[in-house]
Design a protein around this motif. Structure first.
Motif, PDB file in Angstrom:
ATOM      1  N   SER A 119     -11.299   1.300  -6.571  1.00  0.00           N
ATOM      2  CA  SER A 119     -11.144   0.975  -5.147  1.00  0.00           C
ATOM      3  C   SER A 119     -12.463   1.143  -4.401  1.00  0.00           C
ATOM      4  O   SER A 119     -12.809   0.329  -3.534  1.00  0.00           O
ATOM      5  CB  SER A 119     -10.070   1.859  -4.517  1.00  0.00           C
ATOM      6  N   GLY A 169      -8.661   4.824 -10.740  1.00  0.00           N
ATOM      7  CA  GLY A 169      -8.247   3.932  -9.665  1.00  0.00           C
ATOM      8  C   GLY A 169      -9.071   4.131  -8.410  1.00  0.00           C
ATOM      9  O   GLY A 169      -9.409   3.159  -7.713  1.00  0.00           O
ATOM     10  N   PHE A 170      -9.435   5.390  -8.110  1.00  0.00           N
ATOM     11  CA  PHE A 170     -10.231   5.648  -6.912  1.00  0.00           C
ATOM     12  C   PHE A 170     -11.619   5.025  -7.041  1.00  0.00           C
ATOM     13  O   PHE A 170     -12.126   4.413  -6.090  1.00  0.00           O
ATOM     14  CB  PHE A 170     -10.349   7.147  -6.677  1.00  0.00           C
ATOM     15  N   TYR A 181      -6.300  10.106  -8.719  1.00  0.00           N
ATOM     16  CA  TYR A 181      -6.413   9.257  -9.909  1.00  0.00           C
ATOM     17  C   TYR A 181      -7.809   8.636  -9.908  1.00  0.00           C
ATOM     18  O   TYR A 181      -8.062   7.614  -9.279  1.00  0.00           O
ATOM     19  CB  TYR A 181      -5.323   8.187  -9.878  1.00  0.00           C
ATOM     20  N   ARG A 224      -1.168   1.606 -12.763  1.00  0.00           N
ATOM     21  CA  ARG A 224      -1.899   2.242 -11.664  1.00  0.00           C
ATOM     22  C   ARG A 224      -3.296   1.665 -11.470  1.00  0.00           C
ATOM     23  O   ARG A 224      -3.757   1.514 -10.331  1.00  0.00           O
ATOM     24  CB  ARG A 224      -1.999   3.758 -11.883  1.00  0.00           C
ATOM     25  N   SER A 274      -4.628  -0.292  -8.159  1.00  0.00           N
ATOM     26  CA  SER A 274      -5.809   0.150  -7.423  1.00  0.00           C
ATOM     27  C   SER A 274      -6.737  -0.996  -7.054  1.00  0.00           C
ATOM     28  O   SER A 274      -7.766  -0.770  -6.396  1.00  0.00           O
ATOM     29  CB  SER A 274      -6.586   1.191  -8.244  1.00  0.00           C
ATOM     30  N   SER A 304       1.593   7.103  -4.388  1.00  0.00           N
ATOM     31  CA  SER A 304       1.184   6.198  -5.468  1.00  0.00           C
ATOM     32  C   SER A 304       1.436   6.807  -6.836  1.00  0.00           C
ATOM     33  O   SER A 304       1.335   6.112  -7.850  1.00  0.00           O
ATOM     34  CB  SER A 304      -0.297   5.849  -5.323  1.00  0.00           C
ATOM     35  N   SER A 306       0.846  -1.187   0.000  1.00  0.00           N
ATOM     36  CA  SER A 306       0.000   0.000   0.000  1.00  0.00           C
ATOM     37  C   SER A 306       0.887   1.244   0.000  1.00  0.00           C
ATOM     38  O   SER A 306       1.997   1.213   0.543  1.00  0.00           O
ATOM     39  CB  SER A 306      -0.926   0.011   1.226  1.00  0.00           C
ATOM     40  N   ASP A 338      -5.070   7.493  -1.087  1.00  0.00           N
ATOM     41  CA  ASP A 338      -4.994   8.622  -2.020  1.00  0.00           C
ATOM     42  C   ASP A 338      -6.044   9.677  -1.705  1.00  0.00           C
ATOM     43  O   ASP A 338      -5.794  10.888  -1.831  1.00  0.00           O
ATOM     44  CB  ASP A 338      -5.167   8.121  -3.457  1.00  0.00           C
ATOM     45  N   VAL A 387      -5.615   1.597  -1.585  1.00  0.00           N
ATOM     46  CA  VAL A 387      -4.950   2.602  -2.422  1.00  0.00           C
ATOM     47  C   VAL A 387      -5.857   3.803  -2.623  1.00  0.00           C
ATOM     48  O   VAL A 387      -5.446   4.964  -2.454  1.00  0.00           O
ATOM     49  CB  VAL A 387      -4.537   1.986  -3.778  1.00  0.00           C
ATOM     50  N   GLY A 388      -7.109   3.563  -2.965  1.00  0.00           N
ATOM     51  CA  GLY A 388      -8.048   4.658  -3.146  1.00  0.00           C
ATOM     52  C   GLY A 388      -8.312   5.414  -1.854  1.00  0.00           C
ATOM     53  O   GLY A 388      -8.452   6.643  -1.853  1.00  0.00           O
TER      54      GLY A 388
END
Length: 287
Positions: free
Chosen positions: A261, A257-258, A254, A227, A231, A219, A213, A240, A236-237
């Protein structure tokens, strides 16, 4: 001589009505969660007292552990590896803004996975919605999360870092972190009852997850082609999002990716509740 009239005794109250109906408990399960809401408080308060009972510095352990981890990560990744920060933020703030949600998540996993085993005597004797037990364990970890937030406030004051308007969105990311911890914790709590091997698996998952992580690094250093795959780690989300809300400035979220997640956190929470409810009938027998 006139006779005195005795006062009439009030009619006895009708006995409470007992309804025995197949499936009634299942139908009112989530209503019972509200009826037993005080149990959340008592179990969480008991666990907090037990955790810091007979310790020399008490609740200060909730501050020392994340602070020392932040110092180690700052030295290793910021000084020795010379990895870049993000948004022009000092490296300790970059690390600690990720350490907060990660510590909450990892503590919740550890506490939830053992919560049913720890409360085996209570579960086998009386009825209450078993979902109360792992949820109260997450609440205990959330209390540590709030205490550890004092370090972040101190760091921002030390470095004179003023948060932007994005900080008002922080409760949203806290809720996502809570959902992730709750979903994964319910899975592990139920699995630990069925398979006691998970008492050895959970510490490995926590330690392994810390390094995969983006806690000690941003990230943003992950190549763009990886990426989205990176995610797939739900934290990760969350991490971030915390950095985006706390650091502000040039920190970019991002979004693909968010959103991935966020979707995985939702799936983890829903499936965790369903699996826990499915296995709940066997807890008293297995424990």
């Amino acid at each position: 001589m006139p006779r005195l009239k005795r006062p009439r005794r009030p009619a006895p109250a009708a006995p409470p009505e007992l309804i025995i109906e197949a499936g009634r408990t299942e139908a009112q399960y989530f209503r019972d969660l509200w009826r037993y809401r005080e149990l959340f408080y008592f179990l969480a308060w008991r666990d907090i007292l037990v955790r810091y009972k007979q310790t020399a510095i008490g609740v200060a352990w909730a501050l020392i552990r994340p602070f020392l981890t932040m110092v180690v990560f700052t030295v290793v990744f910021g000084r020795l590896a010379n990895l870049p920060s993000e948004g022009g933020a000092p490296y300790p703030i970059l690390v600690f803004s990720a350490m907060l949600p990660w510590q909450f998540f990892s503590n919740a996993l550890s506490e939830c996975s053992n919560s049913l085993i720890t409360n085996a005597n209570l579960i086998s004797k009386v009825y209450f919605p078993r979902l109360v037990v792992p949820t109260s364990a997450v609440i205990v970890s959330f209390v540590d999360f709030l205490i550890s937030g004092l370090i972040l406030l101190g760091l921002m004051a030390w470095y004179q870092a003023v948060p932007s308007w994005r900080v008002v969105t922080l409760p949203l990311f806290v809720a996502i972190a809570f959902a992730a911890a709750m979903g994964a914790g319910l899975w592990l709590a139920a699995l630990n009852v069925q398979y006691r091997d998970f008492r050895y698996v959970v510490p490995f998952l926590v330690q392994f997850g810390l390094y995969i992580s983006p806690v000690g690094f941003s990230s943003a250093i992950i190549p763009d082609r990886w990426r989205l795959l990176y995610s797939l780690n739900p934290m990760v989300g969350v991490i971030d999002g915390f950095r985006w809300a706390i650091i502000g400035g040039d920190v970019a979220l991002y979004w693909p990716g968010f959103l991935l997640s966020l979707l995985l956190v939702g799936v983890l929470l829903v499936t965790g509740i369903l699996y826990f409810r499915r296995m709940e009938r066997t807890f008293a027998d297995v424990i």
